[in-house]
Design a protein around this motif. Structure first.
Motif, mmCIF file in Angstrom:
data_model
loop_
_atom_site.group_PDB
_atom_site.id
_atom_site.type_symbol
_atom_site.label_atom_id
_atom_site.label_comp_id
_atom_site.label_asym_id
_atom_site.label_seq_id
_atom_site.Cartn_x
_atom_site.Cartn_y
_atom_site.Cartn_z
ATOM 1 N N ALA A 36 0.827 -1.216 0.000
ATOM 2 C CA ALA A 36 0.000 0.000 0.000
ATOM 3 C C ALA A 36 0.861 1.265 0.000
ATOM 4 N N VAL A 37 1.720 1.377 -0.988
ATOM 5 C CA VAL A 37 2.634 2.513 -1.099
ATOM 6 C C VAL A 37 2.142 3.386 -2.244
ATOM 7 N N LEU A 38 1.558 4.523 -1.886
ATOM 8 C CA LEU A 38 0.851 5.363 -2.847
ATOM 9 C C LEU A 38 1.440 6.763 -2.913
ATOM 10 N N ALA A 39 1.212 7.416 -4.036
ATOM 11 C CA ALA A 39 1.545 8.836 -4.177
ATOM 12 C C ALA A 39 0.381 9.539 -4.851
ATOM 13 N N ASP A 40 0.171 10.769 -4.457
ATOM 14 C CA ASP A 40 -0.870 11.604 -5.056
ATOM 15 C C ASP A 40 -0.167 12.791 -5.703
ATOM 16 N N TRP A 41 0.281 12.598 -6.938
ATOM 17 C CA TRP A 41 1.054 13.636 -7.620
ATOM 18 C C TRP A 41 0.168 14.813 -7.990
ATOM 19 N N SER A 42 0.701 15.998 -7.799
ATOM 20 C CA SER A 42 -0.029 17.193 -8.202
ATOM 21 C C SER A 42 -0.106 17.254 -9.727
ATOM 22 N N PRO A 43 -1.130 17.915 -10.269
ATOM 23 C CA PRO A 43 -1.203 18.053 -11.732
ATOM 24 C C PRO A 43 0.051 18.670 -12.328
ATOM 25 N N ALA A 44 0.630 19.662 -11.640
ATOM 26 C CA ALA A 44 1.819 20.331 -12.168
ATOM 27 C C ALA A 44 3.008 19.374 -12.209
ATOM 28 N N PHE A 45 3.188 18.578 -11.160
ATOM 29 C CA PHE A 45 4.296 17.632 -11.132
ATOM 30 C C PHE A 45 4.116 16.562 -12.211
ATOM 31 N N ARG A 46 2.906 16.054 -12.323
ATOM 32 C CA ARG A 46 2.637 15.008 -13.306
ATOM 33 C C ARG A 46 2.904 15.514 -14.730
ATOM 34 N N GLU A 47 2.458 16.736 -15.026
ATOM 35 C CA GLU A 47 2.671 17.287 -16.364
ATOM 36 C C GLU A 47 4.148 17.534 -16.639
ATOM 37 N N ALA A 48 4.897 17.927 -15.601
ATOM 38 C CA ALA A 48 6.327 18.155 -15.788
ATOM 39 C C ALA A 48 7.053 16.849 -16.091
ATOM 40 N N VAL A 49 6.691 15.777 -15.390
ATOM 41 C CA VAL A 49 7.313 14.480 -15.645
ATOM 42 C C VAL A 49 6.944 13.982 -17.049
#
Length: 253
Positions: free
Chosen positions: A131-144
């Motif tokens: 149960a190792v989760l991340a909730d990436w912000s929209p800005a971080f996700r778009e940058a990646v």
């Protein structure tokens, strides 16, 4: 001091895959806040059920042949007792596609791609992640996404936009080394190589006074579990084909 405190948490098996240098290029306050967010997700059975239900549905829609089950984490069967994958090459390609699928889709990211969580059952690749989760912000996700699209498309402007958004503009050479050279058609993934190249990124950030996005903590964990799995399979893999399969971008030669 901060590294010592962090290593005492339930995250130790995952943080051992990273380099201590990471924790010297993210300010202590934001880093601790990010660790608290990750720990809260880790302890929430409701969030884990929500994440696995969402991801299972998205895998089905994408046509990725991976059956996701929740609630068990790594198998109790030791590595010596667990049957070797019937087709390591095919399994590794599926794991790479799974990695990119979560990068290029929305929802909570399940970070645990360790080999121990996968098995072949009834002809299907079954995933029972921790149960190792991340909730990436929209800005971080778009940058990646910009980083990967820029790299695989050969679009330097887009690549550098992603770097700047992540606080990595001064570490371009180190990031390109991390991504690798050539067409990425036959890559050998090793955890030691990942750790060394990530170390080079963080050292460059230290030298230039850069402060990277705290989302890099969970991205680093995600990458580390990917490398652990692929190294154990002992094959070379086509990272470009995996990217093309799930990114929504046109196929490239």
């Amino acid at each position: 001091m901060l590294w010592t405190l962090i290593k005492r948490t339930e995250w130790r098996p995952f943080l051992d895959l990273l380099s201590p240098s990471f924790f010297r290029v993210v300010p202590a306050g934001p880093l601790l806040a990010e660790l608290r967010r990750l720990a809260s997700l880790y302890r929430s059975a409701e969030d884990f059920e929500r994440a696995t239900a969402h991801r299972s549905a998205s895998l089905n829609r994408a046509g990725l042949p991976i059956r996701l089950l929740s609630g068990s984490g790594p198998s109790a069967t030791s590595s010596a007792e667990r049957p070797a994958p019937k087709d390591p090459q095919a399994q590794g390609q599926r794991i790479l596609e799974l990695y990119f699928h979560q990068v290029f889709s929305d929802g909570l990211v399940i970070l645990d791609l360790r080999l121990a969580n996968f098995s072949e059952e009834e002809g299907a690749l079954t995933w029972r992640p921790g149960a190792v989760l991340a909730d990436w912000s929209p800005a971080f996700r778009e940058a990646v996404r910009a980083l990967y699209r820029g790299f695989y498309r050969g679009d330097d402007v887009l690549f550098r936009e992603g770097l700047a958004a992540l606080g990595l503009a001064e570490a371009e050479a180190a990031i390109r080394s991390q991504f690798g050279e050539g067409q990425q058609r036959a890559i050998r993934f090793t955890l030691s190589d990942f750790q060394q190249k990530f170390q080079d990124v963080f050292v460059r950030c230290q030298q230039t006074g850069s402060r990277i996005d705290t989302g890099f903590l969970s991205l680093g964990l995600y990458l580390a579990t990917l490398y652990e799995h692929l190294e154990a399979l002992g094959e070379s893999f086509d990272a470009r084909a995996a990217f093309d399969a799930v990114s929504g971008d046109p196929r490239t030669s």
